[in-house]
Design an enzyme around this catalytic site. Structure first.
Site, PDB file in Angstrom:
ATOM      1  N   ASP A  88       1.031  -1.449   0.087  1.00 52.80           N
ATOM      2  CA  ASP A  88      -0.005  -0.221  -0.139  1.00 52.80           C
ATOM      3  C   ASP A  88       0.546   1.648   0.069  1.00 52.80           C
ATOM      4  O   ASP A  88       1.721   1.606   1.201  1.00 52.80           O
ATOM      5  CB  ASP A  88      -0.592   0.021   1.254  1.00 52.80           C
ATOM      6  N   ASP A  99      -3.166   7.305  -3.263  1.00 53.37           N
ATOM      7  CA  ASP A  99      -3.098   5.852  -2.607  1.00 53.37           C
ATOM      8  C   ASP A  99      -3.970   4.788  -3.326  1.00 53.37           C
ATOM      9  O   ASP A  99      -4.819   4.732  -3.858  1.00 53.37           O
ATOM     10  CB  ASP A  99      -4.063   6.832  -0.698  1.00 53.37           C
ATOM     11  N   HIS A 159     -11.571   5.574   1.919  1.00 48.39           N
ATOM     12  CA  HIS A 159     -11.651   7.213   2.485  1.00 48.39           C
ATOM     13  C   HIS A 159     -12.012   8.156   1.520  1.00 48.39           C
ATOM     14  O   HIS A 159     -10.965   8.023   0.086  1.00 48.39           O
ATOM     15  CB  HIS A 159     -10.976   6.882   3.557  1.00 48.39           C
ATOM     16  N   HIS A 167      -7.151  10.781   5.363  1.00 50.43           N
ATOM     17  CA  HIS A 167      -8.640  10.978   5.470  1.00 50.43           C
ATOM     18  C   HIS A 167      -9.508  11.793   6.078  1.00 50.43           C
ATOM     19  O   HIS A 167      -9.247  12.779   6.831  1.00 50.43           O
ATOM     20  CB  HIS A 167      -8.953   9.826   6.625  1.00 50.43           C
ATOM     21  N   GLU A 192     -11.366   1.193  -1.432  1.00 50.76           N
ATOM     22  CA  GLU A 192      -9.763  -0.081  -1.352  1.00 50.76           C
ATOM     23  C   GLU A 192     -10.558  -1.428  -0.286  1.00 50.76           C
ATOM     24  O   GLU A 192     -10.826  -1.455   0.843  1.00 50.76           O
ATOM     25  CB  GLU A 192      -8.806   0.507  -0.528  1.00 50.76           C
ATOM     26  N   GLU A 287      -7.129  -1.611  -4.083  1.00 52.90           N
ATOM     27  CA  GLU A 287      -6.635   0.564  -3.779  1.00 52.90           C
ATOM     28  C   GLU A 287      -6.445   0.821  -5.180  1.00 52.90           C
ATOM     29  O   GLU A 287      -5.193   1.285  -5.957  1.00 52.90           O
ATOM     30  CB  GLU A 287      -6.041   0.714  -2.020  1.00 52.90           C
TER      31      GLU A 287
HETATM   32 MN    MN Z   1      -3.379   2.339   1.025  1.00 54.29          MN
HETATM   33 MN    MN Z   2      -6.529   4.267   1.495  1.00 55.99          MN
END
Ligand code: MN
Ligand code: MN
Length: 301
Positions: A88, A99, A159, A167, A192, A287
């Protein structure tokens, strides 16, 4: 109402492009028995080479470890054979966060679990648009995953992201969940899904270990080495998450451990617990970050 002006959207796009290219390069390098710290450092240096900054330390979460593990300094942990590895990564460009995550599967038995996560994500991307409720997206993710014989992790969500914010206030569940929250045009979301085996608990718990930190209370501290660390963290990462690896060389090596401990004990920084599947079953993740448009979305990563 527009969330971001043209200049901000351009920065999100570039942030996403840097992240996509870094991820694709990193992906081809991952092997069994590799040192996890080498993966983390490679991910972070690829991002910097391309003109971005890591928005958070690269997470390398193996098997039932679901999220929030990055190598501490001098980590000797390696990628186990036949493991499921979730990577990630995040980029920020002038604060604009994107992200992304993917799963590498070294055990052919579990490839369908990895596809279930990817397909859950794909179904969400195909459905999301301005005006749809977050609960509808959760429902679609859950249905896609269950139709393939697996189970979503119920207590982890996607998010919204923002400037210096990972976030930004709105969550996208990975299960059908009652909510009136509507997705709005111009919002930027990381979607995700996390997927586990059908017989698993299907939720994560905190592990006592913490490897990722963030500044929570910027106050003065007596110890000058601790103060030096605070000043550096505040300037360099603001309130974004960081790794202890990133503080190398800021204070003399023999002063570091105590100075860092002081920051935790005085609650100036706080750690994110490593997250582990409650029944210790393996977990896969996929994600992407997307920007919401009237009739759909554009994938930034
Ligand atoms: Mn992530
Ligand atoms: Mn994330």
């Amino acid at each position: 109402m527009s969330y971001y002006d043209q200049e901000a959207i351009e920065k999100f796009r570039l942030s996403g492009k840097i992240l996509k290219n870094s991820r694709d390069e990193l992906k081809s390098l991952i092997r069994e028995n590799m040192l996890i710290i080498d993966i983390c450092e490679k991910a972070e240096s690829l991002i910097k080479e391309k003109g971005g900054e890591p928005a958070f330390p690269c997470n390398v979460s193996v098997n039932e470890i679901t999220a929030h593990y990055t190598s501490p300094p001098k980590d000797k942990t390696r990628i186990p054979e036949k493991s499921l590895v979730k990577i990630d990564m995040g980029v920020h460009l002038d604060g604009y966060v994107t992200d992304t995550a993917f799963t590498i599967c070294f055990n052919p038995e579990h490839i369908f679990m990895v596809s279930a996560a990817q397909e859950g994500l794909q179904a969400a991307i195909e459905t999301i648009h301005s005006g749809i409720s977050t609960s509808k997206i959760g429902e679609i993710i859950e249905k896609t995953i269950r139709n393939r014989g697996f189970r979503p992790i119920s207590n982890l969500t996607g998010h919204s992201v923002g400037r210096y914010l990972i976030h930004a206030g709105t969550s996208i569940p990975n299960i059908k969940q009652f909510s009136f929250t509507k997705i709005k045009e111009g919002q930027v979301f990381a979607i995700e899904p996390f997927v586990t085996l059908p017989e698993a608990a299907g939720r994560v718990e905190n592990h006592p270990k913490k490897t990722i930190f963030r500044l929570t209370k910027n106050k003065k501290i007596k110890n000058p080495y601790s103060q030096k660390l605070i000043n550096y963290i505040d300037k360099k990462f603001k309130t974004l998450p960081f790794s202890e690896r990133w503080l190398k060389g800021i204070v003399p090596e023999n002063k570091h451990n105590q100075a860092f401990k002081n920051l935790i004990n005085s609650k100036i920084i706080s750690g994110y617990p490593v997250l582990i599947e409650a029944s210790k079953k393996i977990v896969a993740q996929a994600e992407h970050t997307v920007i919401i448009e009237k009739d759909g979305c554009r994938v930034l990563t």
